[in-house]
Design a protein around this motif. Structure first.
Motif, short mmCIF file in Angstrom:
data_model
loop_
_atom_site.label_atom_id
_atom_site.label_comp_id
_atom_site.label_asym_id
_atom_site.label_seq_id
_atom_site.Cartn_x
_atom_site.Cartn_y
_atom_site.Cartn_z
N UNK A 35 0.72 -1.14 -0.07
CA UNK A 35 -0.19 0.11 0.07
C UNK A 35 1.06 1.04 -0.18
N UNK A 36 2.11 1.27 0.32
CA UNK A 36 3.31 2.38 0.04
C UNK A 36 3.57 2.81 -1.35
N UNK A 37 3.72 3.82 -2.19
CA UNK A 37 4.53 3.67 -3.60
C UNK A 37 5.94 3.31 -3.54
N UNK A 38 6.47 2.31 -3.93
CA UNK A 38 7.92 1.83 -3.84
C UNK A 38 8.80 2.58 -4.75
N UNK A 39 7.92 2.71 -6.88
CA UNK A 39 8.92 3.45 -7.77
C UNK A 39 8.09 4.11 -8.13
N UNK A 40 8.79 4.90 -9.07
CA UNK A 40 7.74 6.12 -9.99
C UNK A 40 8.87 5.94 -11.36
N UNK A 41 7.64 6.31 -12.20
CA UNK A 41 8.05 6.73 -14.14
C UNK A 41 7.78 6.92 -15.03
N UNK A 42 8.76 7.71 -15.74
CA UNK A 42 8.02 8.62 -17.03
C UNK A 42 8.52 8.14 -17.85
N UNK A 43 7.59 8.17 -18.69
CA UNK A 43 7.50 7.21 -20.53
C UNK A 43 7.21 7.86 -21.30
N UNK A 44 8.26 8.57 -22.24
CA UNK A 44 8.22 8.88 -23.23
C UNK A 44 7.88 8.41 -24.55
N UNK A 45 6.54 8.24 -25.36
CA UNK A 45 6.55 7.30 -26.30
C UNK A 45 6.80 7.33 -27.54
N UNK A 46 6.86 8.95 -28.12
CA UNK A 46 6.74 8.87 -29.69
C UNK A 46 7.70 9.90 -30.24
#
Length: 138
Positions: free
Chosen positions: A74-85
């Motif tokens: 129930x706790x955020x362990x990792x975050x990511x932002x992906x650019x797709x195009x």
């Protein structure tokens, strides 16, 4: 909020494999960052200690970005932002590739901040997801 996928993480304290859930980044994950991560990161010398996930959440919320968040217990362990195009394959110039714009893991999962860490495999799991996404686009 339904999980997109389930991924295994290694919980160090009892050497157990535990199930983590992958979600689309939401205000809950931003709240976890602000509440549990931010102060610990700002007190560190980590490269991402100055990142504002509130800004990233709002500025990078267009359709050409994916924003996965990994939760465990129930706790955020990792975050990511992906650019797709915006990036093209050198093998097939008409095909897109996934670009990892940002990736971060909770301070308690970093050996440089907490040794031993709480979970192992958070960053690797997120990178594996990015690779799988990229391969799917080719």
């Amino acid at each position: 909020m339904n999980a997109i996928a389930k991924l295994p993480l290694f919980r160090v304290k009892d050497s157990a494999l535990v199930e983590a859930e992958l979600y689309n980044l939401s205000s809950k994950h931003i709240s976890d960052f602000e509440t549990f991560w931010k102060q610990r990161l700002q007190n560190s010398s980590e490269e991402d200690s100055h990142w504002s996930w509130i800004d990233k959440f709002f500025k990078l919320s267009t359709p050409n970005y994916e924003r996965p968040a990994l939760e465990c217990e129930a706790i955020t362990q990792g975050l990511m932002i992906l650019e797709l195009d915006c990036y093209r394959s050198i093998l097939e110039s008409t095909k897109n590739l996934v670009y990892v714009d940002y990736l971060t893991i909770a301070p308690w999962n970093r050996r440089s901040i907490e040794n031993p860490p709480m979970y192992k495999g958070v960053g690797s799991s997120l990178l594996k997801l990015a690779i799988e996404q990229s391969v799917a686009l080719i």
